[in-house]
Scaffold this motif. Structure first.
Motif, PDB file in Angstrom:
ATOM      1  N   GLN A 110       0.828  -1.201   0.000  1.00 42.63           N
ATOM      2  CA  GLN A 110       0.000   0.000   0.000  1.00 42.63           C
ATOM      3  C   GLN A 110       0.867   1.256   0.000  1.00 42.63           C
ATOM      4  O   GLN A 110       1.850   1.350   0.732  1.00 42.63           O
ATOM      5  N   LEU A 111       0.469   2.227  -0.831  1.00 41.56           N
ATOM      6  CA  LEU A 111       1.135   3.522  -0.866  1.00 41.56           C
ATOM      7  C   LEU A 111       0.257   4.512  -0.099  1.00 41.56           C
ATOM      8  O   LEU A 111      -0.912   4.698  -0.433  1.00 41.56           O
ATOM      9  N   ASN A 112       0.833   5.147   0.922  1.00 37.72           N
ATOM     10  CA  ASN A 112       0.048   6.003   1.804  1.00 37.72           C
ATOM     11  C   ASN A 112       0.206   7.491   1.549  1.00 37.72           C
ATOM     12  O   ASN A 112      -0.558   8.289   2.076  1.00 37.72           O
ATOM     13  N   SER A 113       1.201   7.889   0.784  1.00 37.19           N
ATOM     14  CA  SER A 113       1.469   9.306   0.590  1.00 37.19           C
ATOM     15  C   SER A 113       1.773   9.597  -0.871  1.00 37.19           C
ATOM     16  O   SER A 113       2.368   8.770  -1.573  1.00 37.19           O
ATOM     17  N   LEU A 114       1.396  10.782  -1.297  1.00 35.95           N
ATOM     18  CA  LEU A 114       1.688  11.196  -2.672  1.00 35.95           C
ATOM     19  C   LEU A 114       3.166  11.481  -2.876  1.00 35.95           C
ATOM     20  O   LEU A 114       3.654  11.452  -4.001  1.00 35.95           O
ATOM     21  N   THR A 115       3.896  11.760  -1.804  1.00 31.02           N
ATOM     22  CA  THR A 115       5.296  12.144  -1.926  1.00 31.02           C
ATOM     23  C   THR A 115       6.272  11.029  -1.579  1.00 31.02           C
ATOM     24  O   THR A 115       7.476  11.245  -1.594  1.00 31.02           O
ATOM     25  N   THR A 116       5.767   9.834  -1.282  1.00 37.99           N
ATOM     26  CA  THR A 116       6.651   8.710  -0.991  1.00 37.99           C
ATOM     27  C   THR A 116       7.432   8.325  -2.244  1.00 37.99           C
ATOM     28  O   THR A 116       6.847   8.167  -3.319  1.00 37.99           O
ATOM     29  N   PRO A 117       8.754   8.194  -2.151  1.00 39.90           N
ATOM     30  CA  PRO A 117       9.546   7.813  -3.332  1.00 39.90           C
ATOM     31  C   PRO A 117       9.158   6.420  -3.837  1.00 39.90           C
ATOM     32  O   PRO A 117       8.916   5.507  -3.056  1.00 39.90           O
ATOM     33  N   LEU A 118       9.091   6.280  -5.154  1.00 40.22           N
ATOM     34  CA  LEU A 118       8.754   5.002  -5.781  1.00 40.22           C
ATOM     35  C   LEU A 118       9.957   4.455  -6.531  1.00 40.22           C
ATOM     36  O   LEU A 118      10.695   5.195  -7.167  1.00 40.22           O
ATOM     37  N   THR A 119      10.110   3.154  -6.458  1.00 35.49           N
ATOM     38  CA  THR A 119      11.096   2.458  -7.278  1.00 35.49           C
ATOM     39  C   THR A 119      10.297   1.576  -8.226  1.00 35.49           C
ATOM     40  O   THR A 119       9.770   0.543  -7.837  1.00 35.49           O
ATOM     41  N   ILE A 120      10.206   2.022  -9.467  1.00 37.89           N
ATOM     42  CA  ILE A 120       9.368   1.331 -10.448  1.00 37.89           C
ATOM     43  C   ILE A 120      10.252   0.564 -11.417  1.00 37.89           C
ATOM     44  O   ILE A 120      11.245   1.084 -11.907  1.00 37.89           O
ATOM     45  N   GLN A 121       9.831  -0.673 -11.680  1.00 37.97           N
ATOM     46  CA  GLN A 121      10.521  -1.495 -12.663  1.00 37.97           C
ATOM     47  C   GLN A 121       9.528  -1.935 -13.728  1.00 37.97           C
ATOM     48  O   GLN A 121       8.314  -1.820 -13.550  1.00 37.97           O
ATOM     49  N   GLU A 122      10.052  -2.428 -14.814  1.00 39.01           N
ATOM     50  CA  GLU A 122       9.225  -2.893 -15.932  1.00 39.01           C
ATOM     51  C   GLU A 122       8.215  -3.936 -15.454  1.00 39.01           C
ATOM     52  O   GLU A 122       8.534  -4.807 -14.653  1.00 39.01           O
ATOM     53  N   ASP A 123       6.971  -3.839 -15.930  1.00 31.49           N
ATOM     54  CA  ASP A 123       5.879  -4.771 -15.652  1.00 31.49           C
ATOM     55  C   ASP A 123       5.401  -4.768 -14.198  1.00 31.49           C
ATOM     56  O   ASP A 123       4.793  -5.734 -13.749  1.00 31.49           O
ATOM     57  N   ASP A 124       5.667  -3.705 -13.458  1.00 31.06           N
ATOM     58  CA  ASP A 124       5.092  -3.577 -12.118  1.00 31.06           C
ATOM     59  C   ASP A 124       3.585  -3.414 -12.235  1.00 31.06           C
ATOM     60  O   ASP A 124       3.072  -2.925 -13.239  1.00 31.06           O
ATOM     61  N   VAL A 125       2.871  -3.807 -11.179  1.00 28.29           N
ATOM     62  CA  VAL A 125       1.411  -3.760 -11.183  1.00 28.29           C
ATOM     63  C   VAL A 125       0.941  -2.797 -10.102  1.00 28.29           C
ATOM     64  O   VAL A 125       1.353  -2.891  -8.952  1.00 28.29           O
ATOM     65  N   PHE A 126       0.069  -1.873 -10.493  1.00 24.89           N
ATOM     66  CA  PHE A 126      -0.569  -0.943  -9.566  1.00 24.89           C
ATOM     67  C   PHE A 126      -2.049  -1.297  -9.503  1.00 24.89           C
ATOM     68  O   PHE A 126      -2.699  -1.455 -10.536  1.00 24.89           O
ATOM     69  N   THR A 127      -2.559  -1.413  -8.293  1.00 26.45           N
ATOM     70  CA  THR A 127      -3.968  -1.745  -8.093  1.00 26.45           C
ATOM     71  C   THR A 127      -4.648  -0.567  -7.431  1.00 26.45           C
ATOM     72  O   THR A 127      -4.166  -0.046  -6.429  1.00 26.45           O
ATOM     73  N   PHE A 128      -5.764  -0.137  -8.012  1.00 24.41           N
ATOM     74  CA  PHE A 128      -6.545   0.968  -7.476  1.00 24.41           C
ATOM     75  C   PHE A 128      -7.836   0.399  -6.901  1.00 24.41           C
ATOM     76  O   PHE A 128      -8.582  -0.282  -7.599  1.00 24.41           O
ATOM     77  N   ILE A 129      -8.079   0.677  -5.626  1.00 23.68           N
ATOM     78  CA  ILE A 129      -9.257   0.158  -4.952  1.00 23.68           C
ATOM     79  C   ILE A 129     -10.125   1.328  -4.525  1.00 23.68           C
ATOM     80  O   ILE A 129      -9.719   2.140  -3.690  1.00 23.68           O
ATOM     81  N   LYS A 130     -11.313   1.391  -5.086  1.00 23.77           N
ATOM     82  CA  LYS A 130     -12.265   2.440  -4.723  1.00 23.77           C
ATOM     83  C   LYS A 130     -12.908   2.065  -3.395  1.00 23.77           C
ATOM     84  O   LYS A 130     -13.414   0.957  -3.224  1.00 23.77           O
ATOM     85  N   LEU A 131     -12.871   2.997  -2.455  1.00 24.55           N
ATOM     86  CA  LEU A 131     -13.471   2.755  -1.147  1.00 24.55           C
ATOM     87  C   LEU A 131     -14.898   3.277  -1.145  1.00 24.55           C
ATOM     88  O   LEU A 131     -15.179   4.343  -1.662  1.00 24.55           O
ATOM     89  N   THR A 132     -15.785   2.505  -0.555  1.00 23.84           N
ATOM     90  CA  THR A 132     -17.200   2.871  -0.504  1.00 23.84           C
ATOM     91  C   THR A 132     -17.552   3.224   0.926  1.00 23.84           C
ATOM     92  O   THR A 132     -17.269   2.469   1.857  1.00 23.84           O
ATOM     93  N   MET A 133     -18.180   4.368   1.091  1.00 23.30           N
ATOM     94  CA  MET A 133     -18.603   4.791   2.421  1.00 23.30           C
ATOM     95  C   MET A 133     -19.881   4.049   2.795  1.00 23.30           C
ATOM     96  O   MET A 133     -20.812   3.949   2.008  1.00 23.30           O
ATOM     97  N   LEU A 134     -19.902   3.520   3.989  1.00 22.06           N
ATOM     98  CA  LEU A 134     -21.083   2.828   4.470  1.00 22.06           C
ATOM     99  C   LEU A 134     -21.871   3.769   5.382  1.00 22.06           C
ATOM    100  O   LEU A 134     -21.295   4.474   6.206  1.00 22.06           O
ATOM    101  N   ALA A 135     -23.142   3.766   5.221  1.00 22.85           N
ATOM    102  CA  ALA A 135     -24.003   4.626   6.048  1.00 22.85           C
ATOM    103  C   ALA A 135     -24.995   3.756   6.786  1.00 22.85           C
ATOM    104  O   ALA A 135     -25.442   2.729   6.305  1.00 22.85           O
ATOM    105  N   GLY A 136     -25.334   4.173   7.935  1.00 17.40           N
ATOM    106  CA  GLY A 136     -26.310   3.417   8.717  1.00 17.40           C
ATOM    107  C   GLY A 136     -26.837   4.269   9.854  1.00 17.40           C
ATOM    108  O   GLY A 136     -26.458   5.426  10.030  1.00 17.40           O
ATOM    109  N   ARG A 137     -27.705   3.679  10.627  1.00 18.40           N
ATOM    110  CA  ARG A 137     -28.282   4.401  11.764  1.00 18.40           C
ATOM    111  C   ARG A 137     -27.903   3.696  13.045  1.00 18.40           C
ATOM    112  O   ARG A 137     -27.794   2.473  13.088  1.00 18.40           O
ATOM    113  N   ILE A 138     -27.742   4.485  14.051  1.00 16.03           N
ATOM    114  CA  ILE A 138     -27.561   3.926  15.375  1.00 16.03           C
ATOM    115  C   ILE A 138     -28.808   4.235  16.166  1.00 16.03           C
ATOM    116  O   ILE A 138     -29.238   5.384  16.245  1.00 16.03           O
ATOM    117  N   TRP A 139     -29.419   3.228  16.758  1.00 14.61           N
ATOM    118  CA  TRP A 139     -30.671   3.434  17.504  1.00 14.61           C
ATOM    119  C   TRP A 139     -30.379   3.953  18.870  1.00 14.61           C
ATOM    120  O   TRP A 139     -29.570   3.703  19.564  1.00 14.61           O
TER     121      TRP A 139
END
Length: 139
Positions: A110-139
Motif C-alpha cells: 500500500q502507498l500512503n502518501s503522494l510524496t513517498t519515493p517510488l522504485t518502479i521497474q518494468e511490468d510492475d502492477v498498480f492496483t486501485f481500490i475504490k473505497l465505498t462509504m457505508l451509512a447506517g443508523r444507530i438506535w
C-alpha cells in the motif's frame, strides 16, 4: 516503460481483476507523478474518442457474447461532446487520494502518501481500490 494497473471487470459474476497495460514516458519519482501521467493519458484518450453518430446501430454476435460476459450491452459510443480538462482531472484524482476515497497498491504494498519515493521497474502492477462509504443508523 510498460506498467499495469488493475481494475475489476464490469459485472457481478466475475471477481477477477483485469490487468490493463499503460506506458509512462517521463520519470516517475513519486505516486503523484504516476497518477499525473496515468490521468493525463486517460483524459487524452477520452478527448480523442469521437462522438459517435452512427447511421445504423448493430452489433455482431461476438460483440453480443462479450457484452453478456460483462453484464452490459453498449455500442461504445461517446455521448458527451465536451472536451475534458486535464488539469481539472489531475487535481480531482489527487484530492480524492488525499481524502482517502481510493487506495493504491504497488505490487501488493500500500502507498500512503503522494510524496513517498517510488522504485518502479518494468511490468510492475498498480492496483486501485475504490473505497465505498457505508451509512447506517444507530438506535
Amino acid at each position: 516503460m510498460r506498467l499495469f494497473y488493475q481494475q475489476k471487470k464490469i459485472g457481478k459474476k466475475s471477481r477477477k481483476l483485469q490487468k490493463i497495460p499503460f506506458t509512462i514516458e517521463g520519470p516517475v519519482y513519486t505516486l503523484k507523478d504516476l497518477l499525473t501521467q496515468l490521468v493525463t493519458q486517460e483524459v487524452q484518450n477520452y478527448n480523442e474518442k469521437a462522438v459517435d453518430t452512427p447511421l445504423h446501430i448493430y452489433i455482431t454476435d461476438q460483440q453480443l457474447e462479450e457484452a453478456v460476459q460483462h453484464g452490459k450491452v453498449h455500442f461504445g459510443e461517446k455521448k458527451n461532446a465536451s472536451v475534458q480538462s486535464i488539469n481539472q482531472a489531475i487535481s480531482t484524482v489527487l484530492q480524492a487520494f488525499e481524502d482517502e476515497l481510493f487506495l493504491v497498491l504497488h505490487n501488493e504494498e500500500q502507498l500512503n502518501s503522494l510524496t513517498t519515493p517510488l522504485t518502479i521497474q518494468e511490468d510492475d502492477v498498480f492496483t486501485f481500490i475504490k473505497l465505498t462509504m457505508l451509512a447506517g443508523r444507530i438506535w
